[in-house]
Design an enzyme around this catalytic site. Structure first.
Site, PDB file in Angstrom:
ATOM      1  N   ARG A  31       0.822  -1.224   0.000  1.00 16.80           N
ATOM      2  CA  ARG A  31       0.000   0.000   0.000  1.00 16.80           C
ATOM      3  C   ARG A  31       0.856   1.274   0.000  1.00 16.80           C
ATOM      4  O   ARG A  31       0.433   2.305  -0.510  1.00 16.80           O
ATOM      5  CB  ARG A  31      -0.949  -0.025   1.210  1.00 16.80           C
ATOM      6  CG  ARG A  31      -1.993   1.103   1.191  1.00 16.80           C
ATOM      7  CD  ARG A  31      -3.046   0.876   2.252  1.00 16.80           C
ATOM      8  NE  ARG A  31      -4.133   1.824   2.198  1.00 16.80           N
ATOM      9  CZ  ARG A  31      -4.306   2.811   3.064  1.00 16.80           C
ATOM     10  NH1 ARG A  31      -3.468   2.964   4.063  1.00 16.80           N
ATOM     11  NH2 ARG A  31      -5.340   3.634   2.952  1.00 16.80           N
ATOM     12  N   ILE A  57      -7.283   7.708  -0.825  1.00 18.15           N
ATOM     13  CA  ILE A  57      -7.067   6.271  -1.026  1.00 18.15           C
ATOM     14  C   ILE A  57      -7.920   5.630   0.067  1.00 18.15           C
ATOM     15  O   ILE A  57      -7.843   6.025   1.239  1.00 18.15           O
ATOM     16  CB  ILE A  57      -5.571   5.868  -0.948  1.00 18.15           C
ATOM     17  CG1 ILE A  57      -5.398   4.342  -1.005  1.00 18.15           C
ATOM     18  CG2 ILE A  57      -4.862   6.427   0.270  1.00 18.15           C
ATOM     19  CD1 ILE A  57      -3.925   3.885  -1.157  1.00 18.15           C
ATOM     20  N   SER A  58      -8.776   4.666  -0.311  1.00 16.94           N
ATOM     21  CA  SER A  58      -9.759   4.133   0.647  1.00 16.94           C
ATOM     22  C   SER A  58      -9.092   3.366   1.790  1.00 16.94           C
ATOM     23  O   SER A  58      -7.946   2.917   1.678  1.00 16.94           O
ATOM     24  CB  SER A  58     -10.736   3.201  -0.073  1.00 16.94           C
ATOM     25  OG  SER A  58     -11.374   3.867  -1.135  1.00 16.94           O
ATOM     26  N   GLN A  59      -9.863   3.197   2.855  1.00 19.18           N
ATOM     27  CA  GLN A  59      -9.421   2.395   4.009  1.00 19.18           C
ATOM     28  C   GLN A  59      -9.186   0.957   3.544  1.00 19.18           C
ATOM     29  O   GLN A  59     -10.019   0.392   2.817  1.00 19.18           O
ATOM     30  CB  GLN A  59     -10.523   2.441   5.064  1.00 19.18           C
ATOM     31  CG  GLN A  59     -10.216   1.659   6.303  1.00 19.18           C
ATOM     32  CD  GLN A  59     -11.331   1.758   7.334  1.00 19.18           C
ATOM     33  OE1 GLN A  59     -12.351   2.418   7.115  1.00 19.18           O
ATOM     34  NE2 GLN A  59     -11.138   1.102   8.444  1.00 19.18           N
TER      35      GLN A  59
END
Ligand code: SAM
Length: 211
Positions: A31, A57-59
């Site tokens: 990530r 940026i999503s969880q």
């Protein structure tokens, strides 16, 4: 958490990551390579992070839930709407290769950012346009994943699903307060499954919110 491995382990232990091929992809895609340089030290925390143009940026847990729900498999053709950093596209790319991911982003600087992050992913094509209309010329898709909140389910996208195809999207009239919906295109009609409450940036475009 100090490493990508630890982040993935946490999501396996919490039960959000279940499928072997999906766990493998989350382990392979670091990530950190999709976060802004200034947020690298937070890359393995289970939180959304700011990227460019006020987007996120999503969880990781949300990315895991959405990926598990559409159950992508080897050889699939997948459409993502809302490329952002390219992280979700990279995860799907690893699961479905030699299949193909088309991912659409409406913000030019994010298209550049994502293309750079996705350089080594040969089966991902980043497209710069309003994704709320989908990508009819490349349809039908086995999976469609929309990573921005739509006011309602865009019918134009449902039509681009294969038989037995799965589409997932957050839906709601209020920004940052949506219900996650999984739509399955069954031979005898569409099945709609509610996966609970989520908070996403808005889908902006012809079949989303107006600017
Ligand atoms: N999937 C991304 C990732 O892995 O980093 C996170 C996506 S972010 C939560 C939502 C993205 O949707 C933003 O980058 C935003 O610009 C994009 N977006 C919003 N409306 C869009 C549209 N109509 N077409 C394409 N992208 C759109």
């Amino acid at each position: 958490m100090k490493s990508n491995e630890e982040l993935v382990k946490k999501m396996v232990n919490s039960g959000v990551l279940k499928t072997e091929s999906i766990i493998r992809a989350f382990n392979k895609v670091d990530r950190k390579n999709f976060c802004m340089k200034e947020h690298e030290e937070l890359a393995y925390v289970d939180n959304p992070l700011p990227i460019l143009a006020g987007q996120t940026i999503s969880q990781p847990t949300t990315v895991a839930i959405m990926t598990e729900a559409i159950s992508p498999s080897k050889g699939d053709r997948v459409l993502e709407i809302g490329t952002g950093s390219g992280y979700q596209a990279a995860i799907i790319s690893e699961i479905i290769k030699p299949g193909k991911v088309y991912t659409i982003e409406r913000v030019g600087e994010l298209v550049k950012f994502a293309k750079n992050n996705l350089k080594k992913y040969n089966n991902v094509e980043v497209i710069y346009k309003d994704g709320s209309e989908g990508l009819e010329e490349k349809s039908p898709f086995d999976c469609i994943i929309i990573t921005a909140g739509a006011p309602k389910i865009p019918k134009v996208l449902i039509k681009q699903l294969n038989v037995n195809g799965r589409m997932i999207l957050p839906v709601g009239e209020n920004n940052y307060n949506q219900k996650m919906k999984l739509i399955i295109n069954k031979k005898d009609g569409f099945e709609e499954i509610d996966l609970g409450n989520f908070a996403f940036v808005p889908l902006i475009g012809k079949h989303g919110f107006q600017k």
